[in-house]
Design a protein around this motif. Sequence first.
Motif, PDB file in Angstrom:
ATOM      1  N   VAL A   1       0.838  -1.193   0.000  1.00  0.00           N
ATOM      2  CA  VAL A   1       0.000   0.000   0.000  1.00  0.00           C
ATOM      3  C   VAL A   1       0.879   1.250   0.000  1.00  0.00           C
ATOM      4  CG1 VAL A   1      -1.719   1.316   1.312  1.00  0.00           C
ATOM      5  CG2 VAL A   1      -1.948  -1.166   1.094  1.00  0.00           C
ATOM      6  N   VAL A   2       1.902   1.262   0.847  1.00  0.00           N
ATOM      7  CA  VAL A   2       2.811   2.408   0.918  1.00  0.00           C
ATOM      8  C   VAL A   2       3.500   2.625  -0.432  1.00  0.00           C
ATOM      9  CG1 VAL A   2       4.904   3.310   2.005  1.00  0.00           C
ATOM     10  CG2 VAL A   2       3.120   2.251   3.412  1.00  0.00           C
ATOM     11  N   ALA A   3       3.938   1.551  -1.069  1.00  0.00           N
ATOM     12  CA  ALA A   3       4.597   1.658  -2.377  1.00  0.00           C
ATOM     13  C   ALA A   3       3.634   2.206  -3.432  1.00  0.00           C
ATOM     14  CB  ALA A   3       5.146   0.302  -2.811  1.00  0.00           C
ATOM     15  N   ALA A   4       2.388   1.758  -3.396  1.00  0.00           N
ATOM     16  CA  ALA A   4       1.394   2.245  -4.353  1.00  0.00           C
ATOM     17  C   ALA A   4       1.107   3.726  -4.128  1.00  0.00           C
ATOM     18  CB  ALA A   4       0.108   1.430  -4.232  1.00  0.00           C
ATOM     19  N   ILE A   5       0.973   4.116  -2.873  1.00  0.00           N
ATOM     20  CA  ILE A   5       0.738   5.526  -2.546  1.00  0.00           C
ATOM     21  C   ILE A   5       1.927   6.370  -2.999  1.00  0.00           C
ATOM     22  CG2 ILE A   5       0.532   7.178  -0.640  1.00  0.00           C
ATOM     23  CD1 ILE A   5      -1.112   5.019   0.856  1.00  0.00           C
ATOM     24  N   PHE A   6       3.146   5.904  -2.695  1.00  0.00           N
ATOM     25  CA  PHE A   6       4.345   6.641  -3.082  1.00  0.00           C
ATOM     26  C   PHE A   6       4.383   6.850  -4.595  1.00  0.00           C
ATOM     27  CE2 PHE A   6       8.689   6.973  -4.578  1.00  0.00           C
ATOM     28  CZ  PHE A   6       9.160   8.028  -3.813  1.00  0.00           C
ATOM     29  N   GLY A   7       4.098   5.793  -5.353  1.00  0.00           N
ATOM     30  CA  GLY A   7       4.136   5.878  -6.813  1.00  0.00           C
ATOM     31  C   GLY A   7       3.185   6.920  -7.369  1.00  0.00           C
ATOM     32  N   GLU A   8       2.014   7.013  -6.788  1.00  0.00           N
ATOM     33  CA  GLU A   8       1.037   8.003  -7.249  1.00  0.00           C
ATOM     34  C   GLU A   8       1.394   9.415  -6.793  1.00  0.00           C
ATOM     35  OE1 GLU A   8      -1.566   7.765  -9.458  1.00  0.00           O
ATOM     36  OE2 GLU A   8      -0.591   5.825  -9.772  1.00  0.00           O
ATOM     37  N   VAL A   9       1.806   9.538  -5.545  1.00  0.00           N
ATOM     38  CA  VAL A   9       2.142  10.858  -5.000  1.00  0.00           C
ATOM     39  C   VAL A   9       3.350  11.449  -5.724  1.00  0.00           C
ATOM     40  CG1 VAL A   9       3.012  12.040  -2.929  1.00  0.00           C
ATOM     41  CG2 VAL A   9       1.073  10.471  -2.762  1.00  0.00           C
ATOM     42  N   LEU A  10       4.303  10.613  -6.074  1.00  0.00           N
ATOM     43  CA  LEU A  10       5.515  11.090  -6.745  1.00  0.00           C
ATOM     44  C   LEU A  10       5.180  11.884  -8.005  1.00  0.00           C
ATOM     45  CD1 LEU A  10       8.601  11.113  -6.674  1.00  0.00           C
ATOM     46  CD2 LEU A  10       8.556   9.001  -8.026  1.00  0.00           C
ATOM     47  N   LYS A  11       4.159  11.452  -8.731  1.00  0.00           N
ATOM     48  CA  LYS A  11       3.762  12.127  -9.975  1.00  0.00           C
ATOM     49  C   LYS A  11       3.298  13.562  -9.725  1.00  0.00           C
ATOM     50  CE  LYS A  11       1.986   7.765 -11.752  1.00  0.00           C
ATOM     51  NZ  LYS A  11       0.747   7.024 -12.058  1.00  0.00           N
ATOM     52  N   HIS A  12       2.789  13.834  -8.523  1.00  0.00           N
ATOM     53  CA  HIS A  12       2.191  15.136  -8.216  1.00  0.00           C
ATOM     54  C   HIS A  12       2.861  15.811  -7.022  1.00  0.00           C
ATOM     55  CE1 HIS A  12      -1.028  13.882 -10.912  1.00  0.00           C
ATOM     56  NE2 HIS A  12      -1.046  12.738 -10.250  1.00  0.00           N
ATOM     57  N   CYS A  13       4.072  15.402  -6.730  1.00  0.00           N
ATOM     58  CA  CYS A  13       4.743  15.808  -5.503  1.00  0.00           C
ATOM     59  C   CYS A  13       4.893  17.329  -5.372  1.00  0.00           C
ATOM     60  CB  CYS A  13       6.107  15.130  -5.425  1.00  0.00           C
ATOM     61  SG  CYS A  13       6.728  15.009  -3.769  1.00  0.00           S
ATOM     62  N   ALA A  14       5.345  18.002  -6.410  1.00  0.00           N
ATOM     63  CA  ALA A  14       5.558  19.456  -6.328  1.00  0.00           C
ATOM     64  C   ALA A  14       4.240  20.172  -6.035  1.00  0.00           C
ATOM     65  CB  ALA A  14       6.180  19.977  -7.610  1.00  0.00           C
ATOM     66  N   GLU A  15       3.191  19.774  -6.719  1.00  0.00           N
ATOM     67  CA  GLU A  15       1.875  20.375  -6.514  1.00  0.00           C
ATOM     68  C   GLU A  15       1.369  20.109  -5.093  1.00  0.00           C
ATOM     69  OE1 GLU A  15      -2.686  19.559  -8.096  1.00  0.00           O
ATOM     70  OE2 GLU A  15      -1.011  18.610  -9.118  1.00  0.00           O
ATOM     71  N   LEU A  16       1.520  18.878  -4.624  1.00  0.00           N
ATOM     72  CA  LEU A  16       1.037  18.516  -3.292  1.00  0.00           C
ATOM     73  C   LEU A  16       1.828  19.210  -2.189  1.00  0.00           C
ATOM     74  CD1 LEU A  16       0.298  14.721  -3.761  1.00  0.00           C
ATOM     75  CD2 LEU A  16      -1.367  16.566  -3.447  1.00  0.00           C
ATOM     76  N   MET A  17       3.113  19.435  -2.409  1.00  0.00           N
ATOM     77  CA  MET A  17       3.926  20.106  -1.402  1.00  0.00           C
ATOM     78  C   MET A  17       3.431  21.527  -1.149  1.00  0.00           C
ATOM     79  SD  MET A  17       7.744  18.720  -2.394  1.00  0.00           S
ATOM     80  CE  MET A  17       8.670  19.406  -1.029  1.00  0.00           C
ATOM     81  N   MET A  18       2.784  22.144  -2.142  1.00  0.00           N
ATOM     82  CA  MET A  18       2.287  23.510  -2.011  1.00  0.00           C
ATOM     83  C   MET A  18       0.810  23.572  -1.637  1.00  0.00           C
ATOM     84  SD  MET A  18       4.310  25.533  -5.039  1.00  0.00           S
ATOM     85  CE  MET A  18       3.910  24.421  -6.373  1.00  0.00           C
ATOM     86  N   ASP A  19       0.203  22.428  -1.440  1.00  0.00           N
ATOM     87  CA  ASP A  19      -1.224  22.366  -1.134  1.00  0.00           C
ATOM     88  C   ASP A  19      -1.458  22.477   0.376  1.00  0.00           C
ATOM     89  OD1 ASP A  19      -4.028  21.539  -2.246  1.00  0.00           O
ATOM     90  OD2 ASP A  19      -3.704  20.274  -0.466  1.00  0.00           O
TER      91      ASP A  19
END
Length: 152
Positions: free
Chosen positions: A21-39
């Motif tokens: 689950v953690v690996a799946a979450i990481f894979g998806e979050v990585l694609k949007h990391c810059a955007e999420l860091m500013m959210d």
Amino acid sequence: AKDQAGCRMLQHKLDEGNAEVVAAIFGEVLKHCAELMMDPFGNYFCQKLMETCSVQQLQLILDKVSGALVKISLNMHGARAVQKLIDVVCNTSLVPRLVAALEGAVVSLTKDPNGNHVVQRCLEAFPVEAHAFIFRAVACDVVDVASHRHGC
């Protein structure tokens, strides 16, 4: 990760520690990391995720965000996520990568209400030998930095 309930749910999934689950979450979050860091909510999730990352995963995050790291650092929410990134890489071989991403913008970061916290965290967390990029940049613009309300 961009709303309060989703952010909390994802953080709980990280706490549960299921590797798949953690690996799946990481894979998806990585694609949007810059955007999420500013959210407003996503930054909290990114911080939590960074605490659980391996050095290899942190390197992937740096690969993804290094081109936008200054922009992220200037953002109110992003600055917090970058400070966490500094904390988690400070004892790894990734410090030079993070330094390289911030190096050209030290003076503008220093004079920004959010970015100055990122520079301060570099000074607090990085080994002393990694501070030179800050001292060099400030020395070139010492009057400008020293007379600015955030820089001083």
